[in-house]
Design a protein around this motif. Structure first.
Motif, PDB file in Angstrom:
ATOM      1  N   ALA A 174      -0.536   5.373  -3.991  1.00 10.05           N
ATOM      2  CA  ALA A 174      -0.008   5.000  -2.957  1.00 10.05           C
ATOM      3  C   ALA A 174       0.111   5.486  -1.316  1.00 10.05           C
ATOM      4  O   ALA A 174       0.212   6.822  -1.892  1.00 10.05           O
ATOM      5  CB  ALA A 174       1.740   4.181  -2.954  1.00 10.05           C
ATOM      6  N   ALA A 175       0.088   5.275  -0.762  1.00 12.14           N
ATOM      7  CA  ALA A 175       0.386   5.817   0.580  1.00 12.14           C
ATOM      8  C   ALA A 175       2.021   6.358   0.928  1.00 12.14           C
ATOM      9  O   ALA A 175       2.575   5.221   1.491  1.00 12.14           O
ATOM     10  CB  ALA A 175      -0.440   5.028   1.759  1.00 12.14           C
ATOM     11  N   THR A 176       1.949   7.855   0.877  1.00 17.46           N
ATOM     12  CA  THR A 176       3.282   8.520   0.917  1.00 17.46           C
ATOM     13  C   THR A 176       3.445   9.366   1.899  1.00 17.46           C
ATOM     14  O   THR A 176       4.208   9.846   1.413  1.00 17.46           O
ATOM     15  CB  THR A 176       4.047   8.210  -0.682  1.00 17.46           C
ATOM     16  N   GLY A 177       2.287  10.018   1.897  1.00 10.36           N
ATOM     17  CA  GLY A 177       1.834  11.843   2.252  1.00 10.36           C
ATOM     18  C   GLY A 177       1.250  11.851   1.603  1.00 10.36           C
ATOM     19  O   GLY A 177       1.796  12.039   0.838  1.00 10.36           O
ATOM     20  N   TRP A 178       0.240  13.031   2.283  1.00  9.24           N
ATOM     21  CA  TRP A 178      -0.496  13.396   1.613  1.00  9.24           C
ATOM     22  C   TRP A 178      -0.352  15.139   1.619  1.00  9.24           C
ATOM     23  O   TRP A 178       0.001  15.431   2.975  1.00  9.24           O
ATOM     24  CB  TRP A 178      -1.996  12.901   1.745  1.00  9.24           C
ATOM     25  N   ALA A 197       1.109  -1.546  -0.250  1.00 11.83           N
ATOM     26  CA  ALA A 197       0.101   0.007   0.010  1.00 11.83           C
ATOM     27  C   ALA A 197       1.068   1.462   0.382  1.00 11.83           C
ATOM     28  O   ALA A 197       0.553   2.150  -0.414  1.00 11.83           O
ATOM     29  CB  ALA A 197      -1.036   0.201   1.379  1.00 11.83           C
ATOM     30  N   ALA A 198       1.894   1.611   0.417  1.00 14.14           N
ATOM     31  CA  ALA A 198       3.305   2.472   0.566  1.00 14.14           C
ATOM     32  C   ALA A 198       3.909   2.339  -0.472  1.00 14.14           C
ATOM     33  O   ALA A 198       4.507   3.722  -1.181  1.00 14.14           O
ATOM     34  CB  ALA A 198       3.602   1.668   2.239  1.00 14.14           C
ATOM     35  N   ALA A 246      -4.699   9.258  -0.837  1.00 10.68           N
ATOM     36  CA  ALA A 246      -4.916   7.444  -0.681  1.00 10.68           C
ATOM     37  C   ALA A 246      -5.580   6.927   0.293  1.00 10.68           C
ATOM     38  O   ALA A 246      -5.124   7.039   1.476  1.00 10.68           O
ATOM     39  CB  ALA A 246      -2.683   7.022  -0.480  1.00 10.68           C
ATOM     40  N   ARG A 247      -6.006   5.551   0.381  1.00  9.19           N
ATOM     41  CA  ARG A 247      -7.147   4.996   0.496  1.00  9.19           C
ATOM     42  C   ARG A 247      -7.399   4.057   0.691  1.00  9.19           C
ATOM     43  O   ARG A 247      -7.626   3.904  -0.278  1.00  9.19           O
ATOM     44  CB  ARG A 247      -8.848   6.131   0.144  1.00  9.19           C
TER      45      ARG A 247
END
Lengths: 354, 244
Positions: free
Chosen positions: A195-199, A67-68, A207-208
């Protein structure tokens, strides 16, 4: 350059050479050389090895890394894969790329540590909840296992789904000559805006990742989306190898090391004047139903050979759809079929259907 | 006119599903305020649990990942492996963290994962309707211990901070309560310290927040807060258990 390598180590190196940088796993025989190899190899290439406290944890670490946006994998053997089932379902529902290697042993449950193929249902049907699928590759030898584990990372990225490489313990434990080439990740899928990388709140949507839908209609719509993806995979990703099936009287259907043993059995039976073909599924999900039926079109009978009690036979029967008689020969619990025994079965079957 | 108070930029305008008097809203608010004050919002990746706070990723202006029940520390471990320079935190309730997730919790702490866990302990399973949890107090009535938790039958509640503090990988372990404003301010300070630990790569940090669940305690919000302050704190004493 060809090298003589132990199966598990070669598959681990192939993954590294395909850009795998994150590995999460827990010891279980007969795959222990995979985590052992990754523990020293990944740090050499800037990657991370984490020894999880259980396969429950491994698969959820894998989910987090995927996910990351990381290129990540885990490996285990049947009963460790059992503990991962809820996680695999969640990975597929959340559309996260992940690669899972199963070096299978004899079952059920703790079973034996010798080679097995009794995880066929587990791999193709899954034990997780809901309508999800993994692409499942069943290589026939170590070279193909290395090639397919590399392909698995690209397919995982392409479909944002779990992709499994399912080998029997024989492939993991045997030393064979292999050539492991670097494989550049398919550039089409390396941009991962999901991807979850900081928004930062603006440059992309948030990212969800979730598999929860409080509204049943939305849950159904999500399912429809997944089913459309699986339809495309079924149409485009089936793989198999057919040998001498065009004029065979008896067609063997087998995968993995069992298919290799069938090659010897075929030679023996041919000496007795029997025309034998082999169909070897290289994906068991999606199963090559149409291709198997076509390959068996000329056969008088189809013999499914497995290290499981007819698990793949179900798919062979679906493929044949009543057009041909199908038979089964198997060994269980970590015992491997011998070529002479398969040959004897071919001869008997040939008499029966003549 | 000067703005003297506004909600944290961490929180969006999505309608919450929480019951009146539930502490989750306060917990989200102070976590958000700390992240905003520390300038970490854009660096944060949040892992949500299964339970009442399981929709947190829809309420926060951060990337969010929903973990399976109890697995948030494992998911956070995977995220942190890929993004060691980002702030990764898991928000978990007591059903998630201690009942089904003990293995992942203890192991992540023992490995010294550089993540932060915000642990909302309300002594009961909220979302499923008020069953006994790993933190239900002795004598506390729930739908699966109707006459009150009986240690002879149900065993004892688990003190998570007391359990984790001796682990060498656990670096900052603290328990606060959200039952009144002075305690909320202390909780906020502890949350800030926990994120500072992570920011400075000091290892595993956890802040336990004693929370009120008026619906399942079958109390008014005021009474539930009083119960947390007077009863819960007897079993779960407040303070910093480890700071190294």
């Amino acid at each position: 350059m060809k090298q003589l390598m132990k199966g598990n180590e070669a598959m681990a190196e192939a993954a590294v050479m395909a850009g795998c940088r994150y590995y999460f796993g827990y010891p279980i025989t007969p795959q222990n050389e995979v985590p052992e190899y990754m523990s020293w190899r990944l740090p050499q290439v800037g990657g991370v090895y984490k020894q999880a406290e259980s396969e429950l944890a491994s698969v959820n670490m894998l989910f987090g890394a995927g996910a990351a946006g990381g290129r990540a994998m885990t490996s285990s053997s049947g009963l460790g894969i059992s503990l991962m089932q809820e996680g695999i379902s969640h990975i597929c529902a959340c559309e996260v790329p992940a690669v899972i290697l199963n070096v299978a042993r004899g079952g059920p449950a703790i079973g034996s540590i010798q080679p097995g193929q009794a995880d066929y249902y587990q791999m193709t049907r899954g034990g997780g909840t809901g309508d999800y699928h993994m692409i499942v590759y069943t290589p026939g030898n170590l070279q193909e296992a290395c090639d397919l584990i590399q392909l698995a990372f690209d397919k995982a990225d392409q479909y944002r789904n779990a992709v499994a490489v399912y080998v029997d313990g024989c492939i993991g434990q045997l030393m064979e000559s292999v050539e492991i080439q670097p494989r550049t990740p398919d550039p089409k899928y390396q941009d991962k805006p999901w991807a979850a990388t900081g928004w930062d709140g603006k440059s992309r949507p948030k990212a969800r990742f979730t598999s929860v839908f409080m509204d049943a209609a939305k849950c159904e719509a999500h399912n429809d989306h997944l089913q459309e993806k699986y339809r495309i995979i079924r149409e485009t990703e089936t793989r198999l190898q057919c040998v001498d099936t065009e004029d065979a009287d008896i067609v063997l259907v087998a995968y993995g090391t069992t298919a290799r043993i069938c090659t010897s059995a075929k030679r023996m039976a041919e000496k007795a004047g029997i025309r034998v073909g082999i169909v070897r599924p290289i994906t068991v999900w999606p199963f090559p139903y149409r291709q198997v039926q076509e390959a068996c079109a000329h056969a008088k009978a189809v013999l499914c050979v497995e290290m499981s009690a007819g698990q793949m036979l179900d798919d062979v029967k679906i493929a044949l759809n009543g057009t041909k008689p199908s038979y089964l020969y198997y060994r269980l619990g970590g015992m491997m079929p011998a070529a002479k025994d398969i040959c004897r079965e071919i001869v008997r079957l040939n008499e029966e259907v003549r | 006119m000067a703005v003297i108070y506004q909600k944290s930029a961490y929180l969006n305008d999505v309608k919450r599903h929480y019951c009146p008097g539930c502490s989750h809203g306060i917990a989200h608010k102070i976590v958000g305020e700390v992240l905003e004050e520390m300038g970490l919002l854009e660096k944060t990746i949040m892992v949500a649990p299964v339970g009442c706070s399981g929709l947190l990723y829809d309420y926060s202006n951060t990337d969010g990942i929903h973990a399976l029940h109890g697995r948030a520390p494992a998911v956070a471990t995977g995220v942190k492996a890929v993004h060691p320079d980002k702030i990764v935190y898991a928000y978990q309730g007591d059903g998630d963290l201690i009942s089904i997730g003990t293995g992942e919790t203890v192991s992540a702490a023992a490995r010294g994962e550089n993540i932060t866990v915000i642990f909302a302990n309300n002594s009961i399973f909220g979302m499923t309707g008020g069953q006994m949890a790993g933190t239900t107090l002795v004598g506390e009535k729930t739908s699966t211990c109707r006459d009150g938790r009986n240690p002879q039958v149900d065993g004892y509640p688990v003190g998570v901070c007391e359990m984790l503090a001796p682990l060498q990988g656990a670096k900052y372990i603290a328990r606060a309560s959200l039952h009144d404003v002075p305690h909320i301010l202390k909780a906020k300070q502890m949350i800030r310290t926990a994120f500072e630990y992570q920011l400075n790569n000091r290892g595993y940090s956890l802040v336990e927040l004693l929370c009120a669940c008026p619906t399942n305690l079958k109390m008014s919000p005021t009474d539930a807060c009083r119960w947390v302050g007077e009863e819960m704190t007897k079993t779960f004493p407040l303070g910093v258990f480890k700071e190294e």
